[in-house]
Design a protein around this motif. Structure first.
Motif, PDB file in Angstrom:
ATOM      1  N   LEU A   1       0.829  -1.206   0.000  1.00 47.04           N
ATOM      2  CA  LEU A   1       0.000   0.000   0.000  1.00 47.04           C
ATOM      3  C   LEU A   1       0.866   1.259   0.000  1.00 47.04           C
ATOM      4  O   LEU A   1       0.533   2.248  -0.658  1.00 47.04           O
ATOM      5  N   ALA A   2       1.964   1.223   0.728  1.00 51.81           N
ATOM      6  CA  ALA A   2       2.893   2.364   0.711  1.00 51.81           C
ATOM      7  C   ALA A   2       3.479   2.545  -0.679  1.00 51.81           C
ATOM      8  O   ALA A   2       3.636   3.676  -1.160  1.00 51.81           O
ATOM      9  N   LEU A   3       3.785   1.425  -1.347  1.00 50.88           N
ATOM     10  CA  LEU A   3       4.299   1.475  -2.706  1.00 50.88           C
ATOM     11  C   LEU A   3       3.278   2.130  -3.633  1.00 50.88           C
ATOM     12  O   LEU A   3       3.615   2.972  -4.466  1.00 50.88           O
ATOM     13  N   SER A   4       2.015   1.768  -3.475  1.00 54.59           N
ATOM     14  CA  SER A   4       0.955   2.377  -4.286  1.00 54.59           C
ATOM     15  C   SER A   4       0.799   3.858  -3.953  1.00 54.59           C
ATOM     16  O   SER A   4       0.551   4.680  -4.842  1.00 54.59           O
ATOM     17  N   GLY A   5       0.939   4.214  -2.672  1.00 52.08           N
ATOM     18  CA  GLY A   5       0.843   5.611  -2.268  1.00 52.08           C
ATOM     19  C   GLY A   5       1.939   6.454  -2.886  1.00 52.08           C
ATOM     20  O   GLY A   5       1.697   7.571  -3.373  1.00 52.08           O
ATOM     21  N   VAL A   6       3.158   5.934  -2.892  1.00 58.42           N
ATOM     22  CA  VAL A   6       4.271   6.634  -3.525  1.00 58.42           C
ATOM     23  C   VAL A   6       4.034   6.732  -5.034  1.00 58.42           C
ATOM     24  O   VAL A   6       4.317   7.753  -5.659  1.00 58.42           O
ATOM     25  N   ALA A   7       3.481   5.669  -5.625  1.00 56.76           N
ATOM     26  CA  ALA A   7       3.214   5.658  -7.069  1.00 56.76           C
ATOM     27  C   ALA A   7       2.241   6.759  -7.464  1.00 56.76           C
ATOM     28  O   ALA A   7       2.353   7.339  -8.550  1.00 56.76           O
ATOM     29  N   VAL A   8       1.282   7.067  -6.589  1.00 59.55           N
ATOM     30  CA  VAL A   8       0.301   8.110  -6.877  1.00 59.55           C
ATOM     31  C   VAL A   8       0.977   9.468  -7.067  1.00 59.55           C
ATOM     32  O   VAL A   8       0.477  10.329  -7.795  1.00 59.55           O
TER      33      VAL A   8
ATOM     34  N   MET B   1      -3.631   7.483   0.781  1.00 58.09           N
ATOM     35  CA  MET B   1      -3.466   8.931   0.935  1.00 58.09           C
ATOM     36  C   MET B   1      -2.392   9.321   1.963  1.00 58.09           C
ATOM     37  O   MET B   1      -1.578  10.219   1.692  1.00 58.09           O
ATOM     38  N   PRO B   2      -2.346   8.701   3.153  1.00 57.40           N
ATOM     39  CA  PRO B   2      -1.321   9.108   4.127  1.00 57.40           C
ATOM     40  C   PRO B   2       0.104   8.971   3.580  1.00 57.40           C
ATOM     41  O   PRO B   2       0.944   9.856   3.782  1.00 57.40           O
ATOM     42  N   TYR B   3       0.365   7.869   2.884  1.00 56.37           N
ATOM     43  CA  TYR B   3       1.695   7.664   2.309  1.00 56.37           C
ATOM     44  C   TYR B   3       1.975   8.681   1.205  1.00 56.37           C
ATOM     45  O   TYR B   3       3.081   9.227   1.101  1.00 56.37           O
ATOM     46  N   ALA B   4       0.960   8.939   0.371  1.00 50.36           N
ATOM     47  CA  ALA B   4       1.132   9.883  -0.739  1.00 50.36           C
ATOM     48  C   ALA B   4       1.408  11.298  -0.236  1.00 50.36           C
ATOM     49  O   ALA B   4       2.259  12.010  -0.781  1.00 50.36           O
ATOM     50  N   LYS B   5       0.695  11.719   0.815  1.00 48.70           N
ATOM     51  CA  LYS B   5       0.889  13.064   1.364  1.00 48.70           C
ATOM     52  C   LYS B   5       2.279  13.217   1.958  1.00 48.70           C
ATOM     53  O   LYS B   5       2.942  14.244   1.776  1.00 48.70           O
ATOM     54  N   GLN B   6       2.731  12.215   2.674  1.00 49.00           N
ATOM     55  CA  GLN B   6       4.054  12.276   3.286  1.00 49.00           C
ATOM     56  C   GLN B   6       5.144  12.390   2.225  1.00 49.00           C
ATOM     57  O   GLN B   6       6.017  13.264   2.292  1.00 49.00           O
ATOM     58  N   PHE B   7       5.091  11.499   1.249  1.00 48.92           N
ATOM     59  CA  PHE B   7       6.135  11.478   0.225  1.00 48.92           C
ATOM     60  C   PHE B   7       6.063  12.713  -0.668  1.00 48.92           C
ATOM     61  O   PHE B   7       7.071  13.389  -0.909  1.00 48.92           O
TER      62      PHE B   7
END
Length: 463
Positions: A48-55, A130-136
């Motif tokens: 899921l973190a990988l997908s968040g970064v991908a976004v 979303m949490p991972y995407a916002k952080q990255f």
């Protein structure tokens, strides 16, 4: 002897090797930025973190687009100016590009941070990612200036005849990223925050290195205070040529948004993660192609400016042959070992592996054509023909790929998304080859003694 003099006197084959090998190494190392991020995030944080970064990739593409708009445009103009023996004008371009890069990067940072959350929703972030995407994404946006000073000015180092230093710059950043990433992710347990911090820290070091280079004794072109100003005529020259790679990066963002939307609909968050792995592999194969193009660009641009058309055609031919071999080898490898390649990023999530392997083999089915197509597009950029370069750059992404992504999934589901890639690659390649064939007939008619419009005139004709 001035290193730029070699561009019109040394053997074209030797020049291409001299300029391309460092550029290929540098581009491969540069690709490690995103690949290292995905490997460590995929293994150290999860799917899921990988997908968040991908976004966040479209955001990264926009940041890179600004660097390419200024850097690639400036590098092409510098090559032509040096071929015309106009060193003072080349230094004006360097100074203007430095200031322009900083100003545009600050604007991207401010707008990106203000609209980050709604932008991520449009890009396909779900409640889980979303949490991972916002952080990255937030941290990467804060480092926009740090990234683009290095990324934007590095091509100018190569354009003035110093490919080794350009390679070293990329090596410094990538090696630092490779070292810092696992320390922050695994050692300090910072997750995607650690990955993003590692990225911008390594980029900051590169930017400092490049600034020192252009203000030191080694560089033929100097970054002078009197040239650090925005001149309308210089900006117009830079943007006229740089608009093509800029538009291509923006188009890549639009493609990613369109693909992510359809991937979420037909395959969910894991499909988005799988696509990020596919693109990592495609980029890794494409980096040597871009490296050869970067090596050929100063040779083509300088000799075009110096009216040595025979050397221009020879440099293009050699680059096409080399890049055809590279993309063909890449095509063969992904068709033979798709599962093994995907497992490099994640060995435990069987569904992610299956999605990635299937998508990889389909999406890159026509990848052998990408090498020569990219080389021919680069030619038009190198000689200042922005109109042709822009058309060919946008042809695959906007004219072909996005409509295919929107249409094919209605008939083939998730596989329809994957099939859009090879169709767009093949059709855009055929059209590009027709355009370059016509251009070669023009060059044959010109000959070595024909007058070539100045860079300024080319820019006026192409905008």
């Amino acid at each position: 002897m001035d290193e730029s003099k070699e561009l019109e006197t040394q053997s074209v084959g030797k020049l291409l090797l001299k300029f391309s090998i460092p550029a290929v190494i540098g581009m491969l190392v540069n690709a490690l930025y995103s690949i290292v991020d995905r490997i460590f995030v995929g293994r150290g944080v999860g799917s899921l973190a990988l997908s968040g970064v991908a976004v966040t990739f479209p955001i990264t593409n926009i940041i890179m687009a600004v660097g390419m708009l200024v850097g690639t445009g400036a590098a092409a103009v510098v090559s032509i100016k040096l071929g015309q023996k106009k060193k003072d004008e080349a230094e004006k371009i360097l100074g203007t590009s430095y200031v322009l890069t900083i100003i545009m990067s600050i604007i991207v940072t401010i707008l990106g941070l203000i609209f980050l959350q709604p932008l991520l929703k449009v890009l396909g972030a779900s409640a889980e990612t979303m949490p991972y995407a916002k952080q990255f994404g937030g941290i990467v946006l804060l480092g926009t200036v740090l990234q683009n000073v290095g990324f934007g000015l590095n091509p100018i180092i190569r354009s003035q005849g110093d490919p080794k230093t350009a390679m070293i710059t990329m090596l410094i950043g990538a090696v630092l990223n490779l070292i810092i990433n696992p320390i922050l992710i695994f050692g300090f347990k910072l997750g995607v925050v650690g990955s993003a911090l590692a990225t911008i820290t390594s980029q900051a070091v590169c930017s400092i290195w490049i600034y020192k280079y252009f203000t030191g004794s080694k560089s033929a072109l100097k970054l002078k205070k009197e040239n650090m100003k925005l001149e309308k005529s210089v900006i117009k020259e830079i943007i006229a040529i740089g608009m093509s790679p800029f538009a291509m990066q923006i188009a890549a963002s639009l493609v990613t948004i369109t693909i992510n939307t359809n991937l979420a609909k037909y395959g969910g968050d894991l499909a988005i993660g799988a696509y990020s792995l596919i693109m990592s592999i495609a980029i890794l194969i494409l980096m040597p192609v871009l490296g050869v193009n970067q090596g050929a660009q100063p040779i083509i641009g300088y000799n075009y400016g110096a009216k040595n058309m025979g050397r221009v055609k020879k440099a293009l031919l050699y680059a096409v042959i080399v890049n055809t071999c590279i993309s063909t080898v890449g095509f063969i490898l992904v068709q033979l070992f798709p599962t093994e390649i995907i497992k490099i990023f994640n060995k435990t999530d069987l569904k992610l592996i299956a999605l990635g392997a299937n998508g990889l083999s389909i999406y890159l089915m026509a990848f052998a054509f990408v090498g020569p197509q990219a080389t021919c597009t680069n030619y038009f950029q190198a000689v200042g023909k922005a109109k042709y370069s822009m058309f060919l750059s946008l042809l695959r992404q906007i004219t072909l790929l996005i409509p295919l992504i929107l249409i094919l999934p209605h008939f083939y589901g998730l596989n329809g998304v994957w099939r859009s890639g090879p169709i767009a690659d093949f059709v855009s390649s055929v059209i590009t080859f027709i355009c370059i064939g016509y251009e070669m007939r023009i060059l044959n008619g010109l000959g070595n003694d024909a007058a070539v419009n100045s860079c300024e005139e080319r820019a006026k004709l192409s905008v």
